[in-house]
Design a protein around this motif. Structure first.
Motif, PDB file in Angstrom:
ATOM      1  N   LEU A  30      -0.974  13.702  -5.627  1.00  0.00           N
ATOM      2  CA  LEU A  30      -0.792  12.338  -6.132  1.00  0.00           C
ATOM      3  C   LEU A  30      -1.939  11.428  -5.710  1.00  0.00           C
ATOM      4  O   LEU A  30      -2.254  10.460  -6.419  1.00  0.00           O
ATOM      5  CB  LEU A  30       0.536  11.761  -5.636  1.00  0.00           C
ATOM      6  N   CYS A  31      -2.568  11.724  -4.565  1.00  0.00           N
ATOM      7  CA  CYS A  31      -3.697  10.903  -4.126  1.00  0.00           C
ATOM      8  C   CYS A  31      -4.927  11.112  -5.014  1.00  0.00           C
ATOM      9  O   CYS A  31      -5.707  10.174  -5.228  1.00  0.00           O
ATOM     10  CB  CYS A  31      -4.055  11.228  -2.669  1.00  0.00           C
ATOM     11  N   ILE A  32      -5.119  12.326  -5.552  1.00  0.00           N
ATOM     12  CA  ILE A  32      -6.293  12.572  -6.396  1.00  0.00           C
ATOM     13  C   ILE A  32      -6.008  12.238  -7.855  1.00  0.00           C
ATOM     14  O   ILE A  32      -6.905  12.353  -8.702  1.00  0.00           O
ATOM     15  CB  ILE A  32      -6.774  14.041  -6.285  1.00  0.00           C
ATOM     16  N   TYR A  33      -4.782  11.808  -8.168  1.00  0.00           N
ATOM     17  CA  TYR A  33      -4.455  11.386  -9.535  1.00  0.00           C
ATOM     18  C   TYR A  33      -5.336  10.221  -9.952  1.00  0.00           C
ATOM     19  O   TYR A  33      -5.586   9.294  -9.188  1.00  0.00           O
ATOM     20  CB  TYR A  33      -2.981  10.988  -9.607  1.00  0.00           C
ATOM     21  N   ASN A  34      -5.818  10.285 -11.180  1.00  0.00           N
ATOM     22  CA  ASN A  34      -6.624   9.210 -11.757  1.00  0.00           C
ATOM     23  C   ASN A  34      -6.072   8.903 -13.132  1.00  0.00           C
ATOM     24  O   ASN A  34      -6.052   9.764 -14.010  1.00  0.00           O
ATOM     25  CB  ASN A  34      -8.092   9.634 -11.847  1.00  0.00           C
TER      26      ASN A  34
ATOM     27  N   ALA B 181       4.366   5.426  -6.118  1.00  0.00           N
ATOM     28  CA  ALA B 181       4.820   6.808  -6.289  1.00  0.00           C
ATOM     29  C   ALA B 181       4.541   7.636  -5.042  1.00  0.00           C
ATOM     30  O   ALA B 181       5.368   8.448  -4.622  1.00  0.00           O
ATOM     31  CB  ALA B 181       4.128   7.431  -7.505  1.00  0.00           C
ATOM     32  N   ILE B 182       3.387   7.430  -4.429  1.00  0.00           N
ATOM     33  CA  ILE B 182       3.052   8.159  -3.203  1.00  0.00           C
ATOM     34  C   ILE B 182       4.066   7.861  -2.107  1.00  0.00           C
ATOM     35  O   ILE B 182       4.535   8.757  -1.391  1.00  0.00           O
ATOM     36  CB  ILE B 182       1.625   7.791  -2.745  1.00  0.00           C
ATOM     37  N   ILE B 183       4.449   6.597  -1.974  1.00  0.00           N
ATOM     38  CA  ILE B 183       5.405   6.210  -0.925  1.00  0.00           C
ATOM     39  C   ILE B 183       6.791   6.778  -1.204  1.00  0.00           C
ATOM     40  O   ILE B 183       7.404   7.411  -0.334  1.00  0.00           O
ATOM     41  CB  ILE B 183       5.461   4.676  -0.793  1.00  0.00           C
TER      42      ILE B 183
END
Length: 795
Positions: free
Chosen positions: A514-518, A635-637
Motif C-alpha cells: 500500500l505504501c508503493i501504491y501510486n 487505508a494504510i492506517i
C-alpha cells in the motif's frame, strides 16, 4: 491399593473427559445456528425502511414517501442498533449468572439453546410477518412491535450464543478435542453466514423469484429553482420551439434526445445519467435563458430508470435498447411486476407554466420486496433450527452434573463474579488478547475499509471485492486446518501466539504494497479482469503479490480469532481450580461483554482515521465515492497499522497467559482428584486444601498425552524441537512451568472417600501400568514412549 502406582503414560479416564467424534463435530453448529440470524440481521434495516415508512405493500409497490419520514427511519435505525448492542452486552453477564444457577432435569445448557432459538425465530416472525397485520393507521404500534421484536432478538441471541463458549467445559477437556472446534466452526460458518449471504444476495436477487420494489422519496425544489421541466417536457419544448417539429407524438425519449443534441440546442446533457445515475444534469439554452444543473425526474424518467434496473431488452422483441420501448409498454411491464404506477402518473411533474411542484429523487433501498422476506424468514428459521437440534444432540450426553466442574455444593454468589474480574488473571489476559484480535478483524474487514481500498484507491470495487472475498476463504481454510493441527498437538495458546505473529509478518508485506501504491500508476493498482471489449484477464505482478500476502494474513488472523473460543473453557477450568466454583456461564458472557466493548471501538476508529483524516470527506466511503488526497494514508492506517497494533497487544498478552503445556496439565489433574474425592463425600473446602499442586496428585489422575506411533513400524515417533518450537518456548512458555514433579508427593484419596467407580478405574490403571512395566523389563519401547509423552506435555 496405592493410587500413585498407576502410570498415566497412556492417559487416564480420571484425568480427562473426552467426547465422541460426532459430538465434537456437531456441537459447533450451535454457533452456526446463531450466525444464521447474525447474517440475516443486515436486512433488519431494509425492513425498517419498508415497514416504518407507511403501508408495507404500498411502500414496496412504489408509494411516494415524505423525506421527513424517510430521514426519521434512517436516523432511528442508525441509533437504535448501537443501543441494542449496548443492551446485548449488559444482558450477557446477567444471563451467564442465571445459567450458572441452572441445575434442572434438562441440563444446564440445553434449555438456553432451545429457548434462545425459539426466541430468535419468534423475533423475525413478529417483526416481518405478524406485524404486517397491524393497520396502517396505527403507526405507533408498528414502531413498538419493531422495537419489541429487536429486543426479543437480542435476548434470544444472548441465550443461545452464550452456550457456545460455556458448553465446551462439560463436552471435553482434552486439548486436542477442544482444538477441533476451529475446523467444525469454519464448516458451520460456511453453512450459516455464507449460505445466508449467497441465498439473500445471490439466488433471491433473481427478479423471477423475488420481484423488486421501488420507493420514490419526495423532495423540495433545489435552492434558486422556481420552475422545473421534466426531461421529457424539456426535450419536447426544445424540439417543437427550436427545431420546428410540428409534433413529437410517437417519438421516444431517446429519439428526442438525439434530435435536440444534433440540432445543437443542448450544449451539455448527461445522457449516461439516464441509464446509470438516476438524475439529470442539464445545461440547456432556450430563448436566451440558461437552465443549469437541474436534477429532474419525470414519470417517464422514473419508468425508464426502473426498466433499466429490473428488465432486460430481450423482454421486448425488436428494440435495441429499453430507452426505445414506448412508455405504455414499460408501464404494462411495471404492472406485471406488481409496481403500482398510478400514484406516479397521477402526481406527474409540473411544467414551467404552472411551476412550483416538487421534483422526485429515487432510492433503491426497497430492492428487497415482500416476497424476499416471505422466503428468507422461513429459510432462516428452518436452517437455524436444524443446526440447533444437531448441537443439542451433541451435548445431551454430557450436559449432566457429573461433567459440571468439581462440585455443585458451592452455589455462586454475586461476589464470586466480582472476584473473577479481580483474581482470574488468565481470563483478563485472554479477554485482552481476543478483544484486540476482534478489533483488528472488524476494522480491517469493515465495509467502509473495503470501499476505501477496492473502490476509492483501486477504482473497481465490484470487480475486486467478491473475488478477493472468495480467495480469502481458500486461504482461511488452509490456515484453519494448520491452526487446528498446531493447537491440537501443542496447545491453544501456541496456535494463537504463532498465527497472530504470522498475521503481523504478512501484513508488513501488505503495508509495503500500500505504501508503493501510486494513484496515477496503473501498475500499482489491483486488477483481475476487464469486460471492455469482451472478458480478458488484466492481473499484474502487484495483484499477485498482494493476494499472497493479504490472503495469508487474512487466513492467519481469522484462525486466531476462532482459536480463542475454546480457550474460554480452559479459563473456566482454571477458575474451578482457583476458587472451586464452576461458572461457565458467567465466564463465557464476561468474555463476550468485554469482547463487544472493545470491538465497539470500530466505528470511532473508522470515523477518526477515514472521515476526519481525508479532507473533503463528510461520511464513510461507499460505492461511487471518488479518490481524494489522504485516502492512501487512511487505508494504510485502517487496513494495516491498526490491525498490526492490535496483534502486537495480542502477542504481548500471550506472553503473560499461562494456560498451556504443564500448567494446564496441573490444573486438570488437581481438578480431577478433587472431583473424585468430593464425589465420595469429602467437602469442597477440604479437597481444595488437600490438593493444590501436581506433585500432590496421585498418578491415576495425571493425564499425559500418549506418544505418537509410526503406523508402519509401530515405533514411537520422537519429536525434536524445530525453529518455531524454540522461538515459542523462549518467548511464551516461561509462565507455563510448574515447580513440582507429577505425583512426587502424592496424597491418596482417603479410603472412606473412594467411590466404587473411582476405585475400579484406579485398579484398571494400575493393571495397565503393571503391564507396561513388565513390557519395559522385557526390552520393549515403552520407556521411550514415556519419555516422549513427557516431552509432548511440555510442548
Amino acid at each position: 491399593m496405592s493410587q500413585q502406582a498407576a502410570s498415566a503414560s497412556g492417559g487416564s479416564t480420571l484425568a480427562v473427559n473426552r467426547a465422541k467424534q460426532w459430538q465434537i463435530a456437531l456441537f459447533p453448529f450451535n454457533n452456526a445456528a446463531t450466525n444464521v440470524y447474525f447474517a440475516f440481521y443486515n436486512y433488519f434495516v431494509y425492513w425498517a425502511v419498508l415497514y416504518l415508512t407507511g403501508s408495507t405493500f404500498a411502500a414496496i409497490g412504489g408509494v411516494l414517501v415524505s423525506a421527513g419520514v424517510a430521514l426519521a427511519v434512517s436516523t432511528f435505525a442508525a441509533i437504535y442498533a448501537p443501543i441494542m448492542r449496548v443492551f446485548d452486552g449488559i444482558t450477557d453477564p446477567i444471563l451467564g449468572g442465571i445459567m450458572d444457577k441452572t441445575h434442572g432435569r434438562f441440563g444446564k445448557f440445553r434449555p438456553y439453546m432451545i429457548i434462545g432459538n425459539i426466541m430468535l425465530a419468534f423475533s423475525v416472525l413478529l417483526m416481518m410477518i405478524i406485524a404486517q397485520f397491524v393497520p396502517n393507521n396505527l403507526a405507533p404500534l408498528q414502531w413498538f412491535l419493531y422495537c419489541i421484536s429487536y429486543i426479543i432478538y437480542v435476548l434470544g441471541y444472548t441465550c443461545q450464543c452464550a452456550v457456545t463458549k460455556a458448553g465446551q467445559t462439560c463436552l471435553t477437556n482434552d486439548p486436542q478435542q477442544r482444538s477441533q472446534f476451529v475446523i467444525w466452526n469454519m464448516i458451520g460458518m460456511i453453512g450459516s453466514i455464507v449460505l445466508v449471504n449467497v441465498m439473500a444476495g445471490g439466488v433471491l436477487t433473481n427478479e423471477a423469484i423475488c420481484p423488486k420494489g421501488l420507493i420514490v422519496y419526495e423532495s423540495s425544489l433545489p435552492d434558486g429553482v422556481t420552475a422545473v421541466y421534466s426531461l421529457r417536457e424539456l426535450l419536447e419544448n426544445l424540439a417543437t420551439n427550436n427545431l420546428g417539429l410540428a409534433s413529437v407524438e410517437g417519438m421516444t425519449t431517446a429519439e428526442l434526445l438525439e434530435a435536440v443534441t444534433n440540432g445543437g440546442i443542448i450544449t451539455n446533457l448527461d445522457a449516461v445519467s439516464l441509464v446509470e445515475g438516476g438524475s439529470y444534469a442539464i445545461t440547456a439554452v432556450e430563448g436566451g435563458v440558461e437552465i443549469s444543473s437541474v436534477t429532474v425526474y419525470s414519470v417517464q424518467g422514473l419508468i425508464e430508470r426502473w426498466a433499466v434496473d429490473t428488465l432486460n431488452v430481450q423482454d421486448f422483441a425488436g428494440y435495441a435498447s429499453l430507452l426505445d420501448v414506448p412508455t405504455d409498454q414499460l408501464i404494462a411491464a411495471m404492472v406485471d411486476h406488481n409496481i403500482d404506477v398510478n400514484a406516479l402518473i397521477a402526481e406527474g411533474l409540473g411544467t414551467a407554466e404552472n411551476g412550483g411542484t416538487p421534483y422526485y429523487t429515487y432510492l433503491r433501498g426497497a430492492a428487497y420486496g415482500i416476497q424476499f422476506y416471505y422466503i428468507m424468514v422461513p429459510f432462516v428459521i428452518i436452517v437455524s433450527a436444524i443446526y440447533t437440534v444437531m448441537a443439542v444432540a451433541a451435548i445431551s450426553e454430557k450436559d449432566k452434573p457429573e461433567f459440571w466442574g468439581v462440585s455443585t455444593e458451592k452455589p455462586a454468589k454475586f461476589r464470586d463474579y466480582i472476584d473473577i474480574l479481580k483474581s482470574n488473571k488468565e481470563m483478563r489476559w485472554l479477554v485482552l488478547s481476543s478483544g484486540f484480535n476482534k478489533l483488528a478483524s472488524t476494522v480491517s474487514t469493515s465495509g467502509a475499509v473495503a470501499f476505501l481500498v477496492y473502490g476509492c484507491l483501486m477504482g473497481d470495487y465490484n470487480g475486486l471485492y467478491i473475488p478477493f472475498y472468495a480467495l480469502c476463504f481458500i486461504f482461511m481454510g488452509i490456515f484453519f486446518l494448520w491452526g487446528s493441527t498446531t493447537a491440537g498437538r501443542k496447545g491453544q495458546k501456541r496456535g494463537v501466539a504463532q498465527f497472530t505473529a504470522f498475521a503481523f509478518l504478512f501484513y508488513i508485506g501488505v503495508l509495503i504494497m500500500l505504501c508503493i501504491y501510486n494513484h496515477d500508476d496503473p501498475a500499482t493498482h489491483l486488477s483481475l479482469f476487464s469486460m471492455e471489449g469482451g472478458f480478458h484477464l488484466t492481473i499484474n505482478a502487484y495483484t499477485i503479490i498482494f493476494i499472497i500476502l493479504y490472503g495469508c494474513g487474512y487466513g492467519a488472523f481469522n484462525c486466531c480469532d476462532n482459536l480463542t473460543i475454546p480457550m474460554v473453557a480452559d479459563c473456566t477450568d482454571y477458575e474451578t481450580y482457583r476458587s472451586g466454583n464452576y461458572l461457565p456461564g458467567i465466564m463465557g458472557t464476561i468474555f463476550s461483554l468485554i469482547d463487544k466493548l472493545i470491538s465497539a471501538l470500530q466505528s470511532l476508529l473508522l470515523q477518526l482515521f477515514i472521515v476526519l483524516l481525508v479532507p473533503g470527506l463528510t461520511a464513510l466511503p461507499a460505492e461511487g465515492t471518488p479518490y481524494m488526497e489522504g485516502m492512501q494514508l487512511s487505508a494504510i492506517i485502517c487496513f494495516c497499522l491498526l490491525p498490526m497494533a492490535a496483534w502486537a497487544i495480542t502477542i504481548f498478552a500471550m506472553t503473560r497467559y499461562s494456560l498451556s503445556g504443564k500448567r494446564l496439565q496441573e490444573i486438570q489433574a488437581v481438578n480431577a482428584v478433587r472431583k473424585a474425592a468430593v464425589a465420595g463425600g469429602m467437602s469442597m473446602d477440604q479437597a481444595m486444601e488437600t490438593w493444590k499442586t501436581i506433585d500432590q496428585v496421585p498418578a491415576a489422575f495425571v493425564y499425559n498425552k500418549p506418544p505418537r506411533i509410526n503406523k508402519k513400524t509401530g515405533e514411537v515417533i520422537v519429536e525434536k524441537d524445530n525453529i518455531l518450537d524454540k522461538i515459542y518456548n523462549f518467548i511464551f512458555t516461561r509462565r507455563e512451568r510448574v515447580s513440582g514433579v507429577p505425583s512426587s508427593n502424592a496424597v491418596d484419596i482417603p479410603e472412606e472417600y473412594l467411590t466404587d467407580e473411582v476405585r475400579t478405574i484406579i485398579e484398571e490403571a494400575n493393571a495397565k501400568a503393571n503391564g507396561g512395566a513388565a513390557a519395559a523389563a522385557a526390552g520393549s519401547e515403552t520407556p521411550v514412549a514415556e519419555d516422549n509423552a513427557d516431552d509432548s506435555s511440555e510442548s
